[in-house]
Design a protein around this motif. Structure first.
Motif, PDB file in Angstrom:
ATOM      1  N   SER A   1     -13.689  33.487  15.608  1.00 11.93           N
ATOM      2  CA  SER A   1     -14.428  34.695  15.265  1.00 11.93           C
ATOM      3  C   SER A   1     -13.799  35.303  14.016  1.00 11.93           C
ATOM      4  O   SER A   1     -12.699  34.928  13.621  1.00 11.93           O
ATOM      5  CB  SER A   1     -14.364  35.696  16.411  1.00 11.93           C
TER       6      SER A   1
ATOM      7  N   THR B   1     -23.601  32.413  17.219  1.00  4.68           N
ATOM      8  CA  THR B   1     -23.488  33.784  17.687  1.00  4.68           C
ATOM      9  C   THR B   1     -23.609  33.837  19.203  1.00  4.68           C
ATOM     10  O   THR B   1     -24.593  33.383  19.778  1.00  4.68           O
ATOM     11  CB  THR B   1     -24.581  34.661  17.060  1.00  4.68           C
TER      12      THR B   1
ATOM     13  N   GLU C   1     -20.876  38.576  19.172  1.00  4.33           N
ATOM     14  CA  GLU C   1     -19.768  38.085  18.357  1.00  4.33           C
ATOM     15  C   GLU C   1     -20.127  36.720  17.781  1.00  4.33           C
ATOM     16  O   GLU C   1     -20.698  35.883  18.467  1.00  4.33           O
ATOM     17  CB  GLU C   1     -18.516  37.968  19.225  1.00  4.33           C
TER      18      GLU C   1
ATOM     19  N   LEU D   1     -19.041  33.079  15.971  1.00  5.00           N
ATOM     20  CA  LEU D   1     -17.946  32.130  15.814  1.00  5.00           C
ATOM     21  C   LEU D   1     -18.235  31.220  14.632  1.00  5.00           C
ATOM     22  O   LEU D   1     -19.358  30.769  14.451  1.00  5.00           O
ATOM     23  CB  LEU D   1     -17.791  31.287  17.081  1.00  5.00           C
TER      24      LEU D   1
END
Lengths: 131, 131
Positions: free
Chosen positions: A25, A62, A67, A69
């Motif tokens: 991330s 996502t 979040e 990655l």
DNA sequence: GTTATTGCAAACAATTTGCACCCAC
DNA sequence: GTGGGTGCAAATTGTTTGCAATAAC
């Protein structure tokens, strides 16, 4: 691929991603760089990732948490993700490669990569949800 | 699929999704219900979506913005998404169906659905980025 | 009456943005 | 010296949570 003129930050991030087997991330990258004594502002990390993304130099996945990655573009790994516990199991096969090539040849899009993800319950969560 | 005992809110949302051809965000659903005089708190929308998701009653696609889109589970539509302008073009074909069935038969996961998305640049953005 | 569901508002987390500073050329 | 790149902190956005009020059975 557009003639690439990268900033120092972009290069550093690209190098980091290349050296890692897992996806990171933005915050991972930020901390990873910090740990390496290679300080970089979080905003810069985001800006660099955005630029690299737009030139097709890396791949984004996502999560449902919102979040994202990031990993180098070479990777072609897909996942099964449990909707309950969120565990993500890699799947080492890609039934889409041929399809993507045909899509590419249709000239309608410049395809950088694809994401394929399966969702459901892992056996653990499925069992425990039965009660 | 676990014996289903749904709340009124869950039913309402499921009905709404069934009546729509497009995918809706939680906020879309909230406003759509409001417009129908069918008031429901935003938190309840999220909680209901979460429950429905866990029983495999609907399908989620999370955009790179972190926003999630929901639609009824029957759908099997994939997309090409432009990384720059965000335009999302449906792709009416699925190269994954057989693969998913094999995955299902392996008994390792209870697969509800999959998402497949291609990323790159649409011809517009590709052209304009060339300068 | 007891338990699960709901609404509201505050909390949260990832990401984006405004702006002043600074470095490279 | 100028323009892009950067860091910081504040703002933004989608989502989640605590808690009191309410509805369901």
């Amino acid at each position: 691929m557009k003639p690439t003129k990268r900033t120092r930050s972009q290069e550093r991030i690209l190098a980091l991603l290349g050296s890692q087997k897992r996806s990171l991330s933005a915050q991972d990258i930020y901390m990873e760089l910090q740990r390496a004594g290679d300080r970089m502002g979080l905003a810069t990390v985001y800006r660099a990732l955005d630029a690299l993304k737009l030139e097709g130099a890396l791949q984004v996945r996502t999560l449902e948490t919102g979040e994202s990655l990031y990993c180098s573009i070479e990777r072609d790994k897909h996942h099964f993700t449990c909707l309950q516990c969120g565990v993500s199991v890699p799947i080492h096969a890609c039934p889409v490669r041929d399809f993507e090539n045909r899509l590419r040849q249709s000239q309608k899009f410049k395809v950088f990569y694809h994401t394929l993800e399966f969702f459901g319950l892992c056996t653990n969560c499925d069992r425990s949800g039965e009660g």
